[in-house]
Scaffold this active site. Structure first.
Site, PDB file in Angstrom:
ATOM      1  N   GLY A 134       0.862  -1.149   0.032  1.00 53.94           N
ATOM      2  CA  GLY A 134      -0.124   0.014   0.123  1.00 53.94           C
ATOM      3  C   GLY A 134       0.793   0.896  -0.134  1.00 53.94           C
ATOM      4  N   TRP A 135       0.123   2.298  -0.082  1.00 56.43           N
ATOM      5  CA  TRP A 135       0.949   3.621  -0.120  1.00 56.43           C
ATOM      6  C   TRP A 135       2.040   3.727   0.969  1.00 56.43           C
ATOM      7  CZ3 TRP A 135       1.795   7.205  -3.465  1.00 56.43           C
ATOM      8  CH2 TRP A 135       2.201   8.517  -3.114  1.00 56.43           C
ATOM      9  N   THR A 136       1.523   3.450   2.265  1.00 56.63           N
ATOM     10  CA  THR A 136       2.136   3.792   3.374  1.00 56.63           C
ATOM     11  C   THR A 136       3.611   2.768   3.594  1.00 56.63           C
ATOM     12  OG1 THR A 136       0.740   4.889   4.451  1.00 56.63           O
ATOM     13  CG2 THR A 136       2.206   4.341   5.732  1.00 56.63           C
ATOM     14  N   GLU A 176       3.751   0.267  -4.424  1.00 51.01           N
ATOM     15  CA  GLU A 176       3.654   1.785  -5.087  1.00 51.01           C
ATOM     16  C   GLU A 176       5.071   2.380  -4.915  1.00 51.01           C
ATOM     17  OE1 GLU A 176      -0.116   3.620  -3.766  1.00 51.01           O
ATOM     18  OE2 GLU A 176      -0.957   1.599  -3.665  1.00 51.01           O
ATOM     19  N   MET A 241      -5.200   0.356 -10.638  1.00 48.95           N
ATOM     20  CA  MET A 241      -5.690   1.535  -9.654  1.00 48.95           C
ATOM     21  C   MET A 241      -6.273   2.578 -10.383  1.00 48.95           C
ATOM     22  SD  MET A 241      -3.479   0.891  -6.405  1.00 48.95           S
ATOM     23  CE  MET A 241      -1.624   0.987  -7.034  1.00 48.95           C
ATOM     24  N   THR A 242      -7.301   2.394 -11.297  1.00 44.82           N
ATOM     25  CA  THR A 242      -8.016   3.593 -11.960  1.00 44.82           C
ATOM     26  C   THR A 242      -8.676   4.483 -11.441  1.00 44.82           C
ATOM     27  OG1 THR A 242      -9.661   1.927 -12.780  1.00 44.82           O
ATOM     28  CG2 THR A 242      -7.855   2.229 -14.157  1.00 44.82           C
ATOM     29  N   TYR A 243      -7.978   5.154 -10.279  1.00 41.23           N
ATOM     30  CA  TYR A 243      -8.460   6.276  -9.495  1.00 41.23           C
ATOM     31  C   TYR A 243      -7.393   6.913  -9.217  1.00 41.23           C
ATOM     32  CZ  TYR A 243      -7.803   2.145  -6.425  1.00 41.23           C
ATOM     33  OH  TYR A 243      -7.338   1.276  -5.909  1.00 41.23           O
ATOM     34  N   ASP A 244      -7.946   8.220  -8.326  1.00 41.61           N
ATOM     35  CA  ASP A 244      -6.799   9.037  -7.611  1.00 41.61           C
ATOM     36  C   ASP A 244      -5.845   9.817  -8.974  1.00 41.61           C
ATOM     37  OD1 ASP A 244      -7.544   8.465  -5.304  1.00 41.61           O
ATOM     38  OD2 ASP A 244      -6.107   7.189  -4.841  1.00 41.61           O
ATOM     39  N   TRP A 381     -12.114  -0.228  -3.971  1.00 40.15           N
ATOM     40  CA  TRP A 381     -11.374   0.428  -2.851  1.00 40.15           C
ATOM     41  C   TRP A 381     -12.154   1.407  -2.272  1.00 40.15           C
ATOM     42  CZ3 TRP A 381      -7.237  -0.649   0.073  1.00 40.15           C
ATOM     43  CH2 TRP A 381      -6.828   0.444   1.062  1.00 40.15           C
TER      44      TRP A 381
END
Length: 398
Positions: A134-136, A176, A241-244, A381
């Site tokens: 994940g991001w973190t 990521e 991840m087709t968002y953000d 998500w």
């Protein structure tokens, strides 16, 4: 898949219509394939979204797969993120998914893992996958990539720990980003991701091996930084991840939908939309059937906005309960309902706030796109952003 997450006045109606490039779903209602939802470990605290809610919302019966997010990656190995939430938190009969309380008997499995084991017993076809990074927590992959076999072995041993063996049907990697920058930057090289996934496939054999990956469709962007095409032979599927794509980290705007399916006139960055990512991944050799389209169960928004249509100026991030500029669909839908669509997703203008998010209607369009493109399905998500009766997961299920 990051831990960040992720109006029209009468005068703006015509302009917004001109900008709209919504995808029209085909008449077919054939199943889209995989319907996957992420369940977050930390959601059991302030969000109060428990495994029981997956059942009471009706989501469990509509999901083919559930990703549990996130495990950590540290010292080159897979690790538990929050041991209390994962396997120790006590659930009484009222809060338990099956109405039976946990016990304090020696060896008894509690926490999310125990609840997931019971959920699987209630839905024998449901697969549960443990997602790491994940991001973190993606910075740990850099060290893991130096010895992929040792990393894969640690992950296998963790998932098959005797205390919860049988809960998980496979592993998901959310790095990521390989050979690119997210919260931190990785310089492992373009071959590192494929090597890691190859090692996981070798160790996990016929169990599920998946990965959440970038949807950056730009030339020279994150898709080009790693060998996603070569790695695709080792995975069951990719969660794209087709968002953000856009958000209030650009504090002054322009306002733009965070999850566009198509391009549109005035899009701030060419290639920042789902169809561009799908086409680019296919060009690298990723089969369409191994791609799941990402759906955000949340919106991203700005404040200080005076223009109803996309492309307006702003003064900063709109307020959100957990993070400025982001809010759950279940909160936004009644508070700031959608007033227009653009590029296959919805937006909302209320007061001086401008938000974008997917609705059941735009999700239906995205599922139509997934069918016509031959994608393997779609994923969400994350589940706690949906309404109590599961409006969004129902739309994904068709």
């Amino acid at each position: 898949m990051s831990i960040r997450r992720k109006l029209l006045g009468a005068a703006g109606v015509f302009a917004a219509m001109l900008m709209t490039l919504s995808y029209a779903p085909p008449a077919s209602s054939a199943p889209v394939g995989k319907v996957l939802g992420y369940f977050t470990e930390w959601g059991v605290y302030d969000r109060d979204y428990q495994v029981k809610n997956v059942e009471t919302s009706g989501s469990a019966g509509k999901l083919t797969d559930l990703n549990y997010a996130f495990g950590n990656v540290t010292n080159g190995q897979c690790a538990i993120g929050d041991s209390y939430a994962a396997y120790d938190k006590y659930y009484d009969a009222a809060s338990s998914v099956d109405g039976v309380s946990d016990t304090w008997d020696a060896g008894a499995l509690r926490g999310n893992f125990g609840q997931l084991k019971r959920l699987k017993a209630m839905h024998p076809g449901l697969k549960v996958i443990y997602s790491f990074g994940g991001w973190t927590w993606s910075s740990g992959f850099t060290q893991a990539a130096r010895n992929p076999a040792a990393f894969a072995d640690s992950c296998y041993n963790l998932l098959h720990d005797p205390r919860w063996n049988g809960v998980f049907d496979g592993i998901d990697i959310d790095w990521e980003y390989p050979n690119a920058c997210g919260l931190s930057c990785d310089t492992s090289g373009s071959a590192a991701f494929a090597s890691l996934m190859s090692a996981l496939r070798s160790r996990f054999g016929g169990e599920l091996v998946t990965a959440a990956i970038t949807a950056d469709g730009t030339s020279g962007g994150k898709i080009d930084a790693a060998d996603y095409g070569g790695a695709s032979q080792y995975v069951d599927w990719y969660n794209v991840m087709t968002y953000d794509y856009f958000g209030a980290w650009a504090t002054s705007g322009p306002t733009a939908p965070h999850s566009p399916l198509n391009s549109y006139s005035g899009i701030p960055t060419a290639g920042f939309y789902a169809d561009a990512a799908v086409r680019k991944l296919r060009s690298t050799g990723v089969p369409a059937s191994k791609m799941l389209l990402g759906i955000g169960f949340y919106g991203r928004g700005w404040t200080g906005v005076t223009q109803a249509a996309p492309g307006g100026a702003a003064t900063g991030a709109a307020p959100g309960k957990y993070e400025a500029g982001i809010e759950d669909y279940k909160v936004l839908q009644p508070r700031c309902p959608a007033t227009g669509t653009v590029a296959g997703t919805a937006y909302a203008y209320c007061g001086n706030e401008w938000w974008s998010y997917d609705t059941p209607s735009t999700i239906a369009g995205k599922m139509g796109y997934a069918r016509t493109q031959g994608l393997g399905g779609a994923f969400a998500w994350e589940l706690s952003g949906d309404t109590a009766d599961g409006q969004l997961i129902t739309a994904m299920n068709g």
